[in-house]
Scaffold this motif. Sequence first.
Motif, mmCIF file in Angstrom:
data_model
loop_
_atom_site.group_PDB
_atom_site.id
_atom_site.type_symbol
_atom_site.label_atom_id
_atom_site.label_comp_id
_atom_site.label_asym_id
_atom_site.label_seq_id
_atom_site.Cartn_x
_atom_site.Cartn_y
_atom_site.Cartn_z
ATOM 1 N N LEU A 261 -24.705 -1.859 41.673
ATOM 2 C CA LEU A 261 -24.481 -3.150 41.392
ATOM 3 C C LEU A 261 -23.895 -3.960 40.116
ATOM 4 O O LEU A 261 -23.562 -4.876 40.122
ATOM 5 C CB LEU A 261 -26.040 -3.672 41.551
ATOM 6 N N VAL A 262 -23.719 -3.026 39.142
ATOM 7 C CA VAL A 262 -23.170 -3.334 38.050
ATOM 8 C C VAL A 262 -22.386 -2.058 37.531
ATOM 9 O O VAL A 262 -22.475 -1.011 37.805
ATOM 10 C CB VAL A 262 -24.245 -3.710 36.836
ATOM 11 N N TYR A 263 -21.430 -2.571 36.613
ATOM 12 C CA TYR A 263 -20.545 -1.518 35.865
ATOM 13 C C TYR A 263 -20.545 -2.102 34.394
ATOM 14 O O TYR A 263 -20.676 -3.307 34.088
ATOM 15 C CB TYR A 263 -19.436 -1.345 36.504
ATOM 16 N N PHE A 264 -20.378 -1.341 33.563
ATOM 17 C CA PHE A 264 -20.192 -1.344 32.082
ATOM 18 C C PHE A 264 -18.756 -1.421 31.606
ATOM 19 O O PHE A 264 -18.121 -0.406 31.891
ATOM 20 C CB PHE A 264 -21.157 -0.464 31.332
ATOM 21 N N LEU A 265 -18.386 -2.366 31.054
ATOM 22 C CA LEU A 265 -17.124 -2.190 30.391
ATOM 23 C C LEU A 265 -17.268 -1.781 29.024
ATOM 24 O O LEU A 265 -17.491 -2.395 28.028
ATOM 25 C CB LEU A 265 -16.191 -3.681 30.309
ATOM 26 N N LYS B 295 -19.456 -1.932 19.567
ATOM 27 C CA LYS B 295 -20.024 -0.649 20.271
ATOM 28 C C LYS B 295 -20.775 -1.052 21.495
ATOM 29 O O LYS B 295 -20.835 0.015 22.490
ATOM 30 C CB LYS B 295 -20.817 0.230 19.247
ATOM 31 N N ALA B 296 -21.373 -2.029 21.566
ATOM 32 C CA ALA B 296 -22.101 -2.358 22.869
ATOM 33 C C ALA B 296 -21.199 -2.938 24.021
ATOM 34 O O ALA B 296 -20.209 -3.419 23.783
ATOM 35 C CB ALA B 296 -22.892 -3.743 22.708
ATOM 36 N N PRO B 297 -21.361 -2.133 25.193
ATOM 37 C CA PRO B 297 -20.446 -2.702 26.458
ATOM 38 C C PRO B 297 -20.719 -3.991 26.775
ATOM 39 O O PRO B 297 -21.991 -4.640 26.568
ATOM 40 C CB PRO B 297 -21.080 -1.423 27.365
ATOM 41 N N LYS B 298 -19.862 -4.553 27.616
ATOM 42 C CA LYS B 298 -20.179 -5.547 28.348
ATOM 43 C C LYS B 298 -20.828 -5.351 29.853
ATOM 44 O O LYS B 298 -20.414 -4.292 30.435
ATOM 45 C CB LYS B 298 -19.024 -6.491 28.598
ATOM 46 N N LEU B 299 -21.207 -6.246 30.275
ATOM 47 C CA LEU B 299 -21.976 -5.855 31.508
ATOM 48 C C LEU B 299 -21.557 -6.935 32.699
ATOM 49 O O LEU B 299 -21.197 -8.138 32.372
ATOM 50 C CB LEU B 299 -23.667 -6.116 31.557
ATOM 51 N N TYR B 300 -21.184 -6.125 33.603
ATOM 52 C CA TYR B 300 -20.526 -7.113 35.012
ATOM 53 C C TYR B 300 -21.264 -6.738 36.276
ATOM 54 O O TYR B 300 -21.447 -5.517 36.434
ATOM 55 C CB TYR B 300 -18.953 -6.741 35.001
ATOM 56 N N PHE B 301 -21.671 -7.814 36.862
ATOM 57 C CA PHE B 301 -22.252 -7.582 38.399
ATOM 58 C C PHE B 301 -20.860 -7.398 39.307
ATOM 59 O O PHE B 301 -19.825 -7.970 39.091
ATOM 60 C CB PHE B 301 -22.866 -8.434 38.796
#
Length: 307
Positions: free
Chosen positions: A256-260, A273-279
Motif C-alpha cells: 500500500l505504501v513505499y518509502f522514497l 535521513k528521513a524517507p518520504k512516504l507515498y501511497f
Amino acid sequence: MYIKRHLETTIEKLNSCFKVLLVMGPRQVGKTTLLRKLADSARTYVTMDDISVRSLAMTEPALFLQRYKPPLLIDEIQMAPKLLPYIKMYVDEQGQNGDFWLTGSQAFEFMHGVSESLTGRIGIVNLLGLSYGELIDRPAGSFVPKSEFLLQRNQDSPLLPMSDLFDQIWQGNMPALNSAPEQDWNCYYSSYVQTFLQRDVRELAQVNDELQFYRFLCVAANYTGSMLNYAALAKEVEITPPTAKQWLKVLAAAGLVYFLEPFAHPNLKYAVKAPKLYFTDTGLAAYLLRWSSAATLEAGAMAANFF
C-alpha cells in the motif's frame, strides 16, 4: 473490459527462463486477471481462497501436486506456504520452464519462505495499479533520462488538462474503477479498506484494535508526498514510535505504501535521513483523507503532495 498491461512482455520472457513465476502486488491490482489472460487452456487454475484447496495444500502438499499437475496457476500462494518446499522438489526433479505461475502478497514471512525455497528457480514480478500509459494504450518502453527522449515523448503523448489529471489522481489506479465506470468510488474503497483491516492486518501485524489501525492508516495518508516523522505520526494516533514504524512496515509489506529514501553522499556531514512516504494508489489516499471529489482535491492543501 481488460486493459493491456505493460508487464505482459516481461512475464512472457521470465516464463521462458524460470520454472516458477511469481506475480506480487497489493490486493485488486489485477494479478490474477493478468495471468489468466496470458494462460493457455492447458494451465489449471486453483485459488487458496477456496478453503478445501487450501486445506489440502497445507495438510497434504504432496497429494496436492498429484491432484493439480503443472502447468498450474496458484492464486494467493502466501496462504499456503507449506507448498513451497514441495514445488521446489517438483521443479528440481521433473520441472520445465513455466510449470508454476503464482500470485501473492508481499508479506514478510512469505517472502522469506520464497527466498529460502526457490532461489534461482523463480522469476518475480511486482505489479501495481494501472499506469497512465496503460490507460491510454501507449506502448511499453524503457525510460531514458535524455532531453531528446523526453521531447519525443512529449510530442507522442496527449496533453492532459490539469482538471483531467486530478480526475485520474483522485480516482486512483485500481483496474476495477478504471475498466468499469459504473463502479461507485466510495463503496469500492470502503470495501477495500474493510477487507484489508479484517484480513491482512490480522495476518501481518496481529492488531487487535482495528479502529486504532484505521486511524493510523488515515494519518499515514496525510503524510503522502512528505518526509516521515515517526514521533509526530505516533503522537497523533496515540501509539509509540516503534509501533508506528512497525505498522508502516506492514503497509509496505502489503504493497500500500513505499518509502522514497534520500540520496546521501558519504562525505556529506549534514543530510536528510528521513524517507518520504507515498501511497501506491492515490485514490486510496484520497478516500482515507475524505477528499470527496477531484475538484476539492485539486483546490486543497495537499494538491502538490498528491501530484
